[in-house]
Each structure stands twice: as C-alpha cells, then as structure tokens.
Design a protein around this motif. Structure first.
Motif, PDB file in Angstrom:
ATOM      1  N   VAL A  92      -3.432  -2.310 -20.188  1.00 43.51           N
ATOM      2  CA  VAL A  92      -3.983  -2.679 -18.891  1.00 43.51           C
ATOM      3  C   VAL A  92      -3.339  -1.789 -17.832  1.00 43.51           C
ATOM      4  CG1 VAL A  92      -4.352  -4.559 -17.245  1.00 43.51           C
ATOM      5  CG2 VAL A  92      -4.237  -5.045 -19.698  1.00 43.51           C
ATOM      6  N   ARG A  93      -4.164  -1.294 -16.906  1.00 46.24           N
ATOM      7  CA  ARG A  93      -3.620  -0.514 -15.792  1.00 46.24           C
ATOM      8  C   ARG A  93      -2.697  -1.384 -14.943  1.00 46.24           C
ATOM      9  NH1 ARG A  93      -5.776   4.292 -14.004  1.00 46.24           N
ATOM     10  NH2 ARG A  93      -5.098   3.716 -11.909  1.00 46.24           N
ATOM     11  N   ARG A  94      -1.560  -0.815 -14.571  1.00 46.99           N
ATOM     12  CA  ARG A  94      -0.593  -1.593 -13.807  1.00 46.99           C
ATOM     13  C   ARG A  94      -0.944  -1.627 -12.322  1.00 46.99           C
ATOM     14  NH1 ARG A  94       5.389   0.646 -13.050  1.00 46.99           N
ATOM     15  NH2 ARG A  94       4.167   1.972 -11.659  1.00 46.99           N
ATOM     16  N   ASP A  95      -1.291  -0.466 -11.738  1.00 48.80           N
ATOM     17  CA  ASP A  95      -1.546  -0.370 -10.304  1.00 48.80           C
ATOM     18  C   ASP A  95      -3.037  -0.173 -10.056  1.00 48.80           C
ATOM     19  OD1 ASP A  95       1.193  -0.485 -10.038  1.00 48.80           O
ATOM     20  OD2 ASP A  95       1.413   1.700  -9.991  1.00 48.80           O
ATOM     21  N   GLY A  96      -3.496  -0.725  -8.943  1.00 50.13           N
ATOM     22  CA  GLY A  96      -4.872  -0.507  -8.529  1.00 50.13           C
ATOM     23  C   GLY A  96      -4.983   0.716  -7.630  1.00 50.13           C
ATOM     24  N   ARG A  97      -6.217   1.046  -7.283  1.00 46.97           N
ATOM     25  CA  ARG A  97      -6.441   2.222  -6.445  1.00 46.97           C
ATOM     26  C   ARG A  97      -7.652   1.969  -5.552  1.00 46.97           C
ATOM     27  NH1 ARG A  97      -7.837   8.423  -8.434  1.00 46.97           N
ATOM     28  NH2 ARG A  97      -7.840   9.356  -6.345  1.00 46.97           N
ATOM     29  N   ARG A  98      -7.514   2.415  -4.299  1.00 42.04           N
ATOM     30  CA  ARG A  98      -8.616   2.344  -3.355  1.00 42.04           C
ATOM     31  C   ARG A  98      -8.616   3.626  -2.532  1.00 42.04           C
ATOM     32  NH1 ARG A  98      -9.537  -3.019   0.095  1.00 42.04           N
ATOM     33  NH2 ARG A  98      -9.654  -3.764  -2.074  1.00 42.04           N
ATOM     34  N   GLY A  99      -9.443   4.588  -2.954  1.00 40.72           N
ATOM     35  CA  GLY A  99      -9.481   5.881  -2.287  1.00 40.72           C
ATOM     36  C   GLY A  99      -8.171   6.623  -2.491  1.00 40.72           C
ATOM     37  N   PRO A 100      -7.568   7.117  -1.416  1.00 33.31           N
ATOM     38  CA  PRO A 100      -6.291   7.828  -1.559  1.00 33.31           C
ATOM     39  C   PRO A 100      -5.079   6.910  -1.602  1.00 33.31           C
ATOM     40  CG  PRO A 100      -7.003   7.924   0.722  1.00 33.31           C
ATOM     41  CD  PRO A 100      -8.081   7.193  -0.024  1.00 33.31           C
ATOM     42  N   LEU A 101      -5.300   5.593  -1.655  1.00 29.65           N
ATOM     43  CA  LEU A 101      -4.203   4.635  -1.617  1.00 29.65           C
ATOM     44  C   LEU A 101      -4.010   4.009  -2.997  1.00 29.65           C
ATOM     45  CD1 LEU A 101      -5.014   2.806   1.734  1.00 29.65           C
ATOM     46  CD2 LEU A 101      -3.493   4.758   1.372  1.00 29.65           C
ATOM     47  N   VAL A 159       0.854  -1.183   0.000  1.00 28.39           N
ATOM     48  CA  VAL A 159       0.000   0.000   0.000  1.00 28.39           C
ATOM     49  C   VAL A 159       0.895   1.239   0.000  1.00 28.39           C
ATOM     50  CG1 VAL A 159      -1.776   1.271   1.237  1.00 28.39           C
ATOM     51  CG2 VAL A 159      -1.828  -1.219   1.230  1.00 28.39           C
ATOM     52  N   ARG A 160       0.579   2.168  -0.877  1.00 27.92           N
ATOM     53  CA  ARG A 160       1.334   3.410  -0.954  1.00 27.92           C
ATOM     54  C   ARG A 160       0.370   4.571  -1.160  1.00 27.92           C
ATOM     55  NH1 ARG A 160       6.295   1.769  -5.086  1.00 27.92           N
ATOM     56  NH2 ARG A 160       7.176   0.095  -3.797  1.00 27.92           N
ATOM     57  N   ARG A 161       0.899   5.763  -0.967  1.00 28.02           N
ATOM     58  CA  ARG A 161       0.100   6.952  -1.220  1.00 28.02           C
ATOM     59  C   ARG A 161      -0.061   7.135  -2.726  1.00 28.02           C
ATOM     60  NH1 ARG A 161      -3.228   9.473   2.008  1.00 28.02           N
ATOM     61  NH2 ARG A 161      -1.644   9.281   3.645  1.00 28.02           N
ATOM     62  N   TYR A 162      -1.279   7.455  -3.169  1.00 24.92           N
ATOM     63  CA  TYR A 162      -1.579   7.538  -4.602  1.00 24.92           C
ATOM     64  C   TYR A 162      -0.914   8.769  -5.215  1.00 24.92           C
ATOM     65  CZ  TYR A 162      -4.195   8.164  -8.920  1.00 24.92           C
ATOM     66  OH  TYR A 162      -4.547   8.343 -10.236  1.00 24.92           O
ATOM     67  N   ASP A 163      -0.210   8.529  -6.324  1.00 28.00           N
ATOM     68  CA  ASP A 163       0.438   9.589  -7.090  1.00 28.00           C
ATOM     69  C   ASP A 163       0.066   9.391  -8.557  1.00 28.00           C
ATOM     70  OD1 ASP A 163       1.951  11.603  -8.089  1.00 28.00           O
ATOM     71  OD2 ASP A 163       3.891  10.666  -7.722  1.00 28.00           O
ATOM     72  N   PRO A 164      -0.679  10.323  -9.172  1.00 35.31           N
ATOM     73  CA  PRO A 164      -1.119  10.107 -10.567  1.00 35.31           C
ATOM     74  C   PRO A 164       0.034   9.923 -11.537  1.00 35.31           C
ATOM     75  CG  PRO A 164      -2.326  11.917  -9.562  1.00 35.31           C
ATOM     76  CD  PRO A 164      -1.234  11.556  -8.605  1.00 35.31           C
ATOM     77  N   ALA A 165       1.133  10.632 -11.341  1.00 35.50           N
ATOM     78  CA  ALA A 165       2.245  10.515 -12.282  1.00 35.50           C
ATOM     79  C   ALA A 165       2.893   9.138 -12.235  1.00 35.50           C
ATOM     80  CB  ALA A 165       3.287  11.592 -11.990  1.00 35.50           C
ATOM     81  N   GLU A 166       2.802   8.467 -11.110  1.00 30.91           N
ATOM     82  CA  GLU A 166       3.467   7.166 -10.953  1.00 30.91           C
ATOM     83  C   GLU A 166       2.518   5.990 -11.094  1.00 30.91           C
ATOM     84  OE1 GLU A 166       6.151   4.772  -7.590  1.00 30.91           O
ATOM     85  OE2 GLU A 166       5.385   6.808  -7.207  1.00 30.91           O
ATOM     86  N   HIS A 167       1.288   6.123 -10.628  1.00 28.64           N
ATOM     87  CA  HIS A 167       0.381   4.981 -10.539  1.00 28.64           C
ATOM     88  C   HIS A 167      -0.711   4.961 -11.602  1.00 28.64           C
ATOM     89  CE1 HIS A 167       1.881   5.475  -6.279  1.00 28.64           C
ATOM     90  NE2 HIS A 167       2.261   4.249  -6.575  1.00 28.64           N
ATOM     91  N   ASP A 168      -0.627   5.845 -12.614  1.00 25.25           N
ATOM     92  CA  ASP A 168      -1.589   5.811 -13.713  1.00 25.25           C
ATOM     93  C   ASP A 168      -0.997   5.206 -14.984  1.00 25.25           C
ATOM     94  OD1 ASP A 168      -3.630   6.806 -12.244  1.00 25.25           O
ATOM     95  OD2 ASP A 168      -3.507   8.857 -12.997  1.00 25.25           O
ATOM     96  N   ARG A 169       0.090   4.492 -14.855  1.00 20.33           N
ATOM     97  CA  ARG A 169       0.736   3.892 -16.026  1.00 20.33           C
ATOM     98  C   ARG A 169      -0.018   2.641 -16.484  1.00 20.33           C
ATOM     99  NH1 ARG A 169       7.130   4.163 -14.181  1.00 20.33           N
ATOM    100  NH2 ARG A 169       7.212   6.442 -13.872  1.00 20.33           N
TER     101      ARG A 169
END
Length: 338
Positions: free
Chosen positions: A83-92, A62-72
């Motif tokens: 396919v999206r690489r990382d998932g997201r749950r709220g701010p995580l 679990v990490r803090r969500y960063d659009p530049a890093e986790h929207d790849r």
C-alpha cells in the motif's frame, strides 16, 4: 492427516492446522503484526497532528513532493499487498494519507477479520491494526484545510514576486530616463551652435586592434597611433610577384595547398594497389618454412637461354625409362669399381 500450507510462514505443514499453534508460527505472527502496528501508530499520530493544527499553516500535513521519499510502500499482511504510504495532490505530498485511507476502508476491515480467523491472532490486537472511519474523516477535513492554506500562501508568494518584478522594472525605467535627461541638457545649453557642421567622429583605437579571424585589406599605413613627436618613413608595400601576404588579403598558404591538391588530383595518399598486392604475397610467404628449397631465389633476376643444366636424366635425349636404366647401370658399375 492433510497437508496445511501457511501463507504467513510460506511453508507446508504435515501436522494440519496444529501448525497455527506452533512456536514458529506464533513468533512469525508477532513479528508481522508488530511492524503493521508501528505503521498504524505513525499514521494515526500524523492524523492527530494534522487535526490539532487547525487554523495553522498546515506544514506538517502538506509537503513538497519528492519521489525518492514519498513513493514508498507499506506491506499489509492482512490484505497481502503493498500500500502506498503517502498521498499526492499535484506538486504536493500528503504524508500518511494513502495509508490512512487504506486502513479506514471497509475492504481492509474485512481482510483483517479473515486474517485473524485464519492465523488465530489475539483479538485484543485487532483494533490496533485498523483506523476508525470517524478519525479518518476528521483527518480528511484537516487535510483539505491544510491544502487550501498552502495554496493561499503560494498565491501570495507569487503576487509578491510579481510586485517585486514590477518595482525593479520601474526603477530601471527611471534610471534610463534620468540618463537620457543628463545627455540632452548639454545640447540645449549649446543653442544655435548645435546647428553647425557635425564634428568628425573620434577614432576608436580599440577597434583598430588586430581582431581574430580573416585578414583585412589595408590601403595605406595606419599612422594615427603615433605620437606627434615621432616620425616614421613609409617605404611602400612590399609585394612579391604572383603571391600576396596577410596584409594584402591573400589566402593563407594552407588553403592554397589544399586547392592545388584538389585541382591536380594526381597526388596519391597511401600505398598503391600494386604495393598492396606485393605486401599480401609477402604475408603469405611468411607462413611457409624459411629453410625451404627456393626460399632465397630471386624471381626478378634475368636468365638467358642456357640456364638449363647439362646433366640430369630427364634433360637427355630419349625416354625417362632409358634414363632410369642408365642410372642403374652407372650405379652398378660404380659399385663394381668400388
């Protein structure tokens, strides 16, 4: 032979399906599968790390969500889509969660089998491009534990911040209460003397300093700033007739000038309309040749009634044809005389 289009190489081959066994196609297939295998290996390593961190803080999962890093996105050649690489749950952000879910899904398995049949890929490499469903289920359970642990840590941190704020407010109230007690103690010691006439308030010389803004009206001279040893003579206000100054509360001169101009309304700003027409005519004359006939003629000059010339045929009495014949006659006579 039929034309075969290869979606992997993005080209049409006139040799039919023999293109699938060519060196160029095999090289392209190895490059695409190697990139996919690297992404699958990284995703499975993240799942194994999250499963081994059972009971830990879950910081790796679990990490803090960063659009530049986790929207790849990751390109899946089997499904032909990103396919999206990382998932997201709220701010995580959940690293590699979306890719693992895709690789473990039944649709990806079905498209992988079709891709292997169409491009004649090695059967031993097929299992390296998919994720077993049991492995993804273990990763999902570990992910839920990591999210729950992170939420507990956040709640604990918020409670600690609230406790710190309450402690700071309590200390502030105690400081104010202590200051008020120190202020009321001299009044209690004074006793009945405190009921006497109130003392005159001390003059605050800092407030009497000149402040920016409009001028203030002073009734008399301010002599409180002088020392006892000094003595000055006040000669009275120096008022001018009909005009004030900044010490008497008069308006500044720039405001008075604006009012006079607004009341008068006769002062004109800029050239008049007649000047504009004259300038426009001058601009038109500049386009004409400067050596033309009448360029230097002053149209504003005054002329009398005798300005007409006394020569020239058209100014004589009679018709113009008579003037023409007269000109011819005179010219003929001159030629004969010459």
């Amino acid at each position: 032979m039929a034309v075969h289009y290869c979606a992997l190489c993005r080209r049409s081959s006139f040799s039919g399906r023999r293109h699938l066994y060519s060196a160029a196609h095999r090289r392209r297939l190895r490059e695409v599968l190697s990139r996919l295998q690297e992404e699958v290996a990284a995703a499975r390593a993240a799942a194994a790390a999250a499963a081994e961190d059972n009971g830990g803080d879950g910081g790796a999962a679990v990490r803090r969500y960063d659009p530049a890093e986790h929207d790849r996105r990751v390109w899946c050649p089997c499904c032909g889509s990103g396919v999206r690489r990382d998932g997201r749950r709220g701010p995580l952000a959940l690293p590699r969660a979306a890719l693992l879910q895709h690789l473990a899904g039944p649709e990806h398995r079905r498209e992988t089998a079709r891709f292997w049949r169409e491009h004649r890929a090695e059967a031993a490499l097929r299992e390296q491009c998919v994720v077993p469903a049991e492995e993804y289920e273990r990763y999902a359970r570990a992910l839920e534990r990591a999210v729950a642990a992170h939420q507990r840590r956040e709640e604990e941190r918020i409670r600690q911040m609230a406790a710190d704020i309450r402690e700071a407010e309590r200390r502030q109230r105690e400081t104010v209460r202590a200051a008020l007690q120190l202020q009321t103690e001299p009044e209690r010691r004074a006793g009945p003397a405190s009921h006497g006439p109130p003392a005159a308030p001390q003059r605050d010389t800092s407030q009497d300093a000149e402040q920016p803004g409009p001028s203030r009206t002073h009734i008399g001279p301010d002599l409180d700033w002088m020392e006892p040893s000094q003595a000055l003579t006040f000669i009275g206000h120096q008022d001018t007739e009909g005009k004030g100054n900044i010490h008497t509360g008069a308006k500044p001169p720039w405001l008075m000038e604006e009012e006079e101009e607004e009341e008068d309304g006769s002062k004109q700003i800029g050239p008049s309309y007649e000047d504009f027409l004259k300038q426009k005519e001058k601009q038109k004359l500049k386009k004409l040749p400067p050596e033309r006939v009448g360029a230097n003629f002053d149209h504003a000059s005054q002329t009398g009634d005798g300005w007409l010339p006394s020569f020239g045929r058209v100014w004589n009495h009679g018709r113009r044809w008579q003037s023409r014949h007269q000109f011819r006659t005179e010219s003929g006579e001159k030629k004969k005389k010459g």
